[in-house]
Design an enzyme around this catalytic site. Structure first.
Site, PDB file in Angstrom:
ATOM      1  N   CYS B  80       0.841  -1.191   0.000  1.00 41.99           N
ATOM      2  CA  CYS B  80       0.000   0.000   0.000  1.00 41.99           C
ATOM      3  C   CYS B  80       0.875   1.239   0.000  1.00 41.99           C
ATOM      4  O   CYS B  80       1.598   1.474  -0.966  1.00 41.99           O
ATOM      5  CB  CYS B  80      -0.982  -0.026   1.168  1.00 41.99           C
ATOM      6  SG  CYS B  80      -2.245   1.254   1.069  1.00 41.99           S
ATOM      7  N   HIS B 184      -3.892  -4.251  -0.200  1.00 41.04           N
ATOM      8  CA  HIS B 184      -3.469  -4.886   1.042  1.00 41.04           C
ATOM      9  C   HIS B 184      -3.625  -6.382   0.902  1.00 41.04           C
ATOM     10  O   HIS B 184      -4.716  -6.922   1.098  1.00 41.04           O
ATOM     11  CB  HIS B 184      -4.354  -4.408   2.204  1.00 41.04           C
ATOM     12  CG  HIS B 184      -4.028  -3.047   2.697  1.00 41.04           C
ATOM     13  ND1 HIS B 184      -3.073  -2.799   3.647  1.00 41.04           N
ATOM     14  CD2 HIS B 184      -4.536  -1.833   2.346  1.00 41.04           C
ATOM     15  CE1 HIS B 184      -3.008  -1.494   3.878  1.00 41.04           C
ATOM     16  NE2 HIS B 184      -3.886  -0.893   3.098  1.00 41.04           N
ATOM     17  N   GLU B 186      -2.827  -8.681   2.882  1.00 43.02           N
ATOM     18  CA  GLU B 186      -3.206  -9.332   4.145  1.00 43.02           C
ATOM     19  C   GLU B 186      -4.684  -9.158   4.436  1.00 43.02           C
ATOM     20  O   GLU B 186      -5.211  -9.747   5.381  1.00 43.02           O
ATOM     21  CB  GLU B 186      -2.354  -8.784   5.304  1.00 43.02           C
ATOM     22  CG  GLU B 186      -2.604  -7.339   5.684  1.00 43.02           C
ATOM     23  CD  GLU B 186      -1.935  -6.333   4.760  1.00 43.02           C
ATOM     24  OE1 GLU B 186      -1.285  -6.760   3.779  1.00 43.02           O
ATOM     25  OE2 GLU B 186      -2.063  -5.122   5.012  1.00 43.02           O
TER      26      GLU B 186
END
Lengths: 251, 209, 370
Positions: B80, B184, B186
């Site tokens: 990011c 992102h 994750e």
């Protein structure tokens, strides 16, 4: 392209997943972590956890549930209920939340929005707006999980929270909540047109047609509770049906 | 061979750590230059504003350490804002120096659609051979939260692009041992976890580490 | 009981057993553990089979307002048990908008309904007297609520009348939970009091005996002739108020309070119809130290929806909150001034409950002070 987000909304009290109607009632429908995991596996785009009565009891004691859930899912988690300060937000972020949603505390102290968005980024600050429709057709913002009228008009308030730094709005229709009668599309449209940030809408989803109507009225995400918790339909099927109607969803 | 997750006070590392754990990474949190220099690979997260993040890195001389490590061919994955920091300059609230590991600027998404972009968007792969994208295909969705994007000068570094509101921007960079994702991973479910797994298992560490 | 209330009467209080457990709690526990609800439902079915009409005429009378309890009662009797209810409503003193809407929802969920308003002048006068003499503005409504149903049962020749929950759910004698029948003490006309005034003195206030007819319990011979039995559905079916709310919302479109939480409490689904409701609960707060939040919280604690700690927090926050919204309107209705209102309140504060500290009235004991 950016898809319409389907976000299961889980209202939690103590150890239990609960669901009310018109934000009233504490009927237990299951365990929140089990439900959260199932929704994530079914393809939910995000999850929202609300401790629905935290501001009512003026306490906050469910960080463990947030932690345990965050440890098991790899999609964004938004947490709300009784959050009153930057310190509170820090605690939930450390427990694994990605965003917080706040209503009562920011109505009482709007500058809290700015403080939180400056510290954690505006995308982390979801302003929750609970709206009741009155008999004369006008709308009013409520706090304390649909219990305390504020005299505030929702569209003006939505604009204000954005200028203060909110990155998203969670709009809940108290009068539709738990009824399966559909969202208040008229108000939804006014709000989505009034603000330059994404709007997550909640309260009243009963059929796929309702979801489509919300998308057409400009909703960026749909927070769904009763429809999912009572097993009337699952996330996968919702998305398949939406896709069949050419609504962009992540499958 | 350990992975250093750079902790410079820019946001929550909880989710990144969990994803690294899931990918089987042997990692540690790095707050000092020497911790960065001895790492086999680097993960640079980031949330917030470009200038704040750069200041956070500069405070403990982490920016110099990162440049040094990358010069030694230590692989780096920017996430990011971490990806944006890899660029030469950022143009949010004025012009600020980045790490200059990839030539280009960071500026606002050019669109009349709502900003920030928040939600799931799909990628179109330009470098199918990049190790960071193994097992990922065009049309896969990832979770984005941003208003700014990196604009690399050299098109060849662009590994994937994404369209938001008419602006087709770089969503994945892959340039030798330098990688970055605008989204992102994750927070992007199974597809995102694959990115972490790729960085842990597919990307080769620097020789001699 | 209402008909014999004199100004000098003391209220008989809730019964506690030797372990300090009150009857309401003992009953709540039995409800969940001991009572054989299957057997009781069987009893209900047998009773209903006996009364069910073969020509679709009314075979059961359900009094109510379209609140969650009466909505549930009428709906389940009709749609689950196949009866043909006639619903009857004794009007509130002053309708709230949501109360009127919920009455409509009730009717539109499939019921014939008779709505009765007593003579407005008489009703207001009785309310004024009841308030000034007994600090009990709700008394005239209670007369009607209890007596209108058997009256109509006699008129329409419907023997079976179903009220919802037994008052023993809330703390009347626990023995009452073991009978489905409502008992009524028969009081002779010469012993009747209204608003604390003996019936013979009421003409002084412009109220004749004829005016009082709607407030009187029907004659025993009329009840016997028709064979009227007044029963509690709560005897046959496990009564959980929150579940009644969900049922009514789902099946009839029952609306919770659109103003948010009701004044004096945290809840949104109880006693919404009458603008005087808030004053009923406020006056019980003055007289007994228990306000609306106490009643709601106690019920939800017994039903297992709240813990005691939560209940105490809610009582601390909301109990005794003054029902400001319709204060002016209720003063007009009762034809008294604000000064008279507070004088009546203050002279009815029992000294064992209230004390004045720094010029302000305070409860000597409250559950959250423990």
């Amino acid at each position: 392209m950016l898809t319409l987000r389907i976000i299961p909304k889980l209202e939690v009290k103590n150890e239990n997943l609960i669901k009310g109607i018109h934000l009233e009632g504490l009927r237990i429908v299951g365990k929140p972590e089990a439900a959260a995991l199932k929704y994530a596996q079914d393809g939910a785009d995000e999850l929202i956890y609300i401790d629905l009565v935290a501001s009512l009891y003026q306490r906050q004691n469910w960080i463990d549930i947030v932690k345990r859930t965050a440890e098991q899912i790899y999609i964004p988690l938004t947490v709300g209920g009784g959050i009153r300060s930057v310190e509170d937000v820090k605690i939930f972020m450390r427990a694994g939340a990605d965003k917080v949603t706040i209503n009562t505390a920011v109505v009482k102290n709007p500058r809290l929005i700015t403080a939180i968005s400056q510290k954690f980024g505006c995308q982390a600050m979801v302003a929750s707006i609970e709206v009741q429709k009155k008999f004369d057709g006008s709308y009013e913002v409520f706090t304390d999980s649909g219990r305390t009228p504020t005299g505030i008009e929702p569209i003006a308030w939505a604009k204000k929270v954005v200028t203060l730094g909110a990155g998203e709005i969670l709009l809940t229709f108290i009068h539709q909540d738990g009824t399966y009668a559909g969202y208040d599309v008229a108000l939804l449209k006014q709000i989505t047109q009034a603000v330059p940030v994404p709007v997550i809408v909640s309260g009243g989803a009963g059929t796929i047609e309702h979801l489509i109507a919300a998308y057409k009225a400009g909703a960026d995400a749909l927070a769904i509770a009763s429809l999912l918790h009572f097993n009337k339909i699952n996330v996968k099927t919702i998305k398949q049906k939406l896709k069949a109607k050419k609504i962009p969803v992540r499958i | 061979m350990k992975i250093a997750l750079i902790d410079y006070g820019a946001g929550n590392l909880f989710s990144v750590e969990r994803a690294l754990k899931f990918a089987g990474a042997d990692y540690y949190l790095a707050t000092r230059p020497e911790q960065i220099l001895k790492a086999g690979k680097l993960v640079l997260p980031g949330v917030g504003a470009f200038s704040d993040c750069m200041n956070g890195l500069k405070k403990n001389k982490l920016d110099a350490a990162i440049k040094q490590a990358v010069a030694k061919k230590t692989p780096i994955l920017g996430i990011c804002l971490g990806m944006q920091l890899l660029m030469t300059v950022g143009q949010e609230f004025g012009t600020h120096q980045g790490l200059d590991l990839i030539a280009g600027a960071v500026n606002k998404i050019k669109t009349s659609s709502k900003l920030p972009q928040i939600g799931w968007n799909d990628i179109k792969i330009k470098q199918p051979q990049s190790p960071i994208l193994k097992g990922i295909k065009s049309g896969d969705y990832f979770y984005f939260v941003h208003s700014f994007v990196a604009r690399p000068e050299n098109q060849a570094v662009i590994a994937a692009i994404t369209d938001y509101g008419g602006d087709e921007f770089c969503s994945v960079v892959s340039y030798n041992h330098i990688y970055g994702t605008q989204f992102h991973p994750e927070k992007s479910g199974p597809a995102g976890l694959k990115i972490y797994q790729n960085f842990v298992r597919q990307v080769r560490p620097a020789a001699g580490s | 009981m209402e008909h014999s209330s004199k100004i000098t009467d003391k209220k008989s209080t809730i019964h506690f057993d030797t372990n300090g457990i009150c009857d309401a709690c003992r009953w709540a526990e039995m409800k969940n553990n001991t009572v054989d609800w299957k057997r009781r439902e069987k009893e209900l079915k047998e009773l209903l089979d006996k009364h069910r009409s073969k020509d679709c005429s009314y075979d059961v009378l359900v009094p109510g307002s379209g609140g969650k309890d009466s909505t549930f009662a009428a709906h389940i009797l009709k749609y689950k048990y196949g009866m043909h209810p006639l619903t009857v409503t004794w009007a509130p003193h002053i309708y709230t908008e949501v109360g009127w809407r919920n009455l409509q929802h009730w009717i539109h969920s499939g019921f014939d309904n008779y709505l009765f308003h007593p003579n407005g002048q008489v009703h207001r006068q009785l309310t004024q007297l009841a308030f000034l003499n007994l600090l009990h503005p709700f008394q005239p409504f209670i007369f009607g609520q209890k007596n209108f149903a058997p009256l109509m049962a006699v008129k329409f020749k419907i023997p079976l009348v179903f009220f919802g929950e037994n008052e023993a759910e809330y703390g009347n004698k626990i023995e009452n939970n073991f009978s489905p029948l409502r008992q009524w003490p028969q009081i002779k006309t010469k012993d009747l009091y209204f608003g604390g005034i003996h019936i013979s003195q009421l003409p002084k206030y412009g109220i004749t005996k004829a005016d009082l007819e709607p407030y009187l319990f029907p004659k025993q011979e009329d009840l016997n002739r028709v064979g009227v039995q007044i029963r509690y559905l709560g005897y046959y079916l496990k009564w959980i108020p929150q579940e009644m709310y969900y049922y009514a919302a789902k099946n009839a479109g029952f609306e919770a309070n659109p103003y948010g939480r009701t004044e004096g409490t945290y809840s949104k689904y109880n006693s919404l119809d009458d603008r005087i409701d808030g004053f009923h609960y406020y006056t019980t707060y003055i007289k007994f130290g228990l306000g609306r939040a106490s009643y709601d919280a106690a019920q939800e604690i017994r039903s297992g929806h709240l813990t005691r700690e939560e209940g105490i927090a809610l009582v601390k926050r909301y109990d005794g909150e003054f029902p400001q919204r319709w204060f002016k309107e209720i003063l007009d209705y009762m034809m008294i001034t604000e000064k008279q209102f507070w004088q009546a309140v203050d002279r009815n504060r029992p000294p064992h409950l209230w004390q004045k500290k720094n010029g302000k009235w305070q409860l000597k004991h409250a559950v959250w002070m423990e």
